[in-house]
Write a protein that holds these residues in place. Structure first.
Motif, PDB file in Angstrom:
ATOM      1  N   LEU A 252       1.572   6.730  -6.927  1.00  0.00           N
ATOM      2  CA  LEU A 252       0.371   7.730  -7.274  1.00  0.00           C
ATOM      3  C   LEU A 252       0.887   8.983  -7.139  1.00  0.00           C
ATOM      4  O   LEU A 252       0.537  10.113  -7.755  1.00  0.00           O
ATOM      5  CB  LEU A 252      -0.746   7.302  -6.315  1.00  0.00           C
ATOM      6  CG  LEU A 252      -2.072   8.186  -6.569  1.00  0.00           C
ATOM      7  CD1 LEU A 252      -2.581   8.019  -8.188  1.00  0.00           C
ATOM      8  CD2 LEU A 252      -3.116   7.679  -5.683  1.00  0.00           C
ATOM      9  N   ALA A 253       1.520   9.360  -5.897  1.00  0.00           N
ATOM     10  CA  ALA A 253       1.921  10.552  -5.526  1.00  0.00           C
ATOM     11  C   ALA A 253       3.109  11.152  -6.337  1.00  0.00           C
ATOM     12  O   ALA A 253       3.144  12.221  -7.070  1.00  0.00           O
ATOM     13  CB  ALA A 253       2.600  10.781  -4.182  1.00  0.00           C
TER      14      ALA A 253
ATOM     15  N   LEU B 195       2.311   1.930  -3.503  1.00  0.00           N
ATOM     16  CA  LEU B 195       0.902   2.158  -4.344  1.00  0.00           C
ATOM     17  C   LEU B 195       0.888   3.799  -4.039  1.00  0.00           C
ATOM     18  O   LEU B 195       0.555   4.456  -5.203  1.00  0.00           O
ATOM     19  CB  LEU B 195      -0.208   1.664  -4.322  1.00  0.00           C
ATOM     20  CG  LEU B 195      -0.319   0.197  -4.676  1.00  0.00           C
ATOM     21  CD1 LEU B 195      -1.419  -0.585  -4.673  1.00  0.00           C
ATOM     22  CD2 LEU B 195       0.048   0.142  -6.292  1.00  0.00           C
ATOM     23  N   ALA B 196       0.945   4.177  -2.935  1.00  0.00           N
ATOM     24  CA  ALA B 196       0.713   5.553  -2.408  1.00  0.00           C
ATOM     25  C   ALA B 196       1.921   6.237  -3.036  1.00  0.00           C
ATOM     26  O   ALA B 196       1.639   7.621  -3.633  1.00  0.00           O
ATOM     27  CB  ALA B 196       0.665   5.747  -0.997  1.00  0.00           C
ATOM     28  N   ILE B 197       3.206   5.937  -2.945  1.00  0.00           N
ATOM     29  CA  ILE B 197       4.283   6.674  -3.485  1.00  0.00           C
ATOM     30  C   ILE B 197       4.091   7.049  -4.807  1.00  0.00           C
ATOM     31  O   ILE B 197       4.568   7.838  -5.481  1.00  0.00           O
ATOM     32  CB  ILE B 197       5.479   5.918  -2.851  1.00  0.00           C
ATOM     33  CG1 ILE B 197       5.685   6.106  -1.523  1.00  0.00           C
ATOM     34  CG2 ILE B 197       6.725   6.669  -3.799  1.00  0.00           C
ATOM     35  CD1 ILE B 197       5.773   7.678  -1.136  1.00  0.00           C
TER      36      ILE B 197
ATOM     37  N   GLY C 160       0.927  -1.315   0.091  1.00  0.00           N
ATOM     38  CA  GLY C 160       0.036   0.147   0.080  1.00  0.00           C
ATOM     39  C   GLY C 160       0.802   1.367  -0.121  1.00  0.00           C
ATOM     40  O   GLY C 160       0.555   2.206  -0.464  1.00  0.00           O
ATOM     41  N   TYR C 161       1.924   1.212   0.726  1.00  0.00           N
ATOM     42  CA  TYR C 161       2.749   2.376   0.819  1.00  0.00           C
ATOM     43  C   TYR C 161       3.536   2.682  -0.590  1.00  0.00           C
ATOM     44  O   TYR C 161       3.675   3.651  -1.026  1.00  0.00           O
ATOM     45  CB  TYR C 161       3.871   2.215   1.822  1.00  0.00           C
ATOM     46  CG  TYR C 161       4.827   3.171   1.847  1.00  0.00           C
ATOM     47  CD1 TYR C 161       4.506   4.554   2.302  1.00  0.00           C
ATOM     48  CD2 TYR C 161       6.249   3.127   1.439  1.00  0.00           C
ATOM     49  CE1 TYR C 161       5.617   5.512   2.547  1.00  0.00           C
ATOM     50  CE2 TYR C 161       7.039   4.263   1.419  1.00  0.00           C
ATOM     51  CZ  TYR C 161       6.877   5.200   1.986  1.00  0.00           C
ATOM     52  OH  TYR C 161       7.768   6.541   1.785  1.00  0.00           O
TER      53      TYR C 161
END
Length: 121
Positions: free
Chosen positions: A81-82, A77-79, A74-75
């Motif tokens: 996306l950011a 994927l968040a990075i 999840g981390y």
């Protein structure tokens, strides 16, 4: 939500460095957490656990890094996306060109010659 999100090069660089620093901080935290666990105490605690059951498939559950795999996924994927949003919102501003008013007026007429082409047959 992000109607007019635009970042210049400096802000983009700062945000990228912050993301890299956060990722490195997380890596060093978990390396130290798993490295500082007392191996001898874990060996004594699980000395009699030689069974072949699914519950005992991990040798030492306290230091199992795969329990956190969904969190790391999840981390990541968040990075990603950011970084994508950051890349699309990066705006390069052009400097305004100053043209004085007196340069806009033309004092003499410009004569234009028609293009010279061959006569049709």
């Amino acid at each position: 939500m992000f109607g007019d999100l635009s970042l210049n090069g400096t802000m983009t660089t700062v945000v990228l460095f912050a993301l890299v620093a956060l990722t490195l901080g997380i890596i060093f935290y978990f390396r130290n957490r798993f490295k500082n666990s007392d191996l001898e105490a874990l060996k004594e605690k699980y000395a009699g656990n030689e069974g072949g059951s699914v519950a005992s498939r991990n040798k030492y559950p306290e230091v199992n890094a795969f329990d956190l795999s969904s969190t790391f996924w999840g981390y990541g994927l968040a990075i990603a996306l950011a970084t994508t949003v950051l890349g699309f919102s990066w705006t390069k501003y052009e400097k305004a060109v100053y043209v004085p008013d007196y340069d806009l007026s033309v004092d003499e007429e410009i004569e234009m010659e028609p293009p010279r082409t061959a006569e049709p047959p």
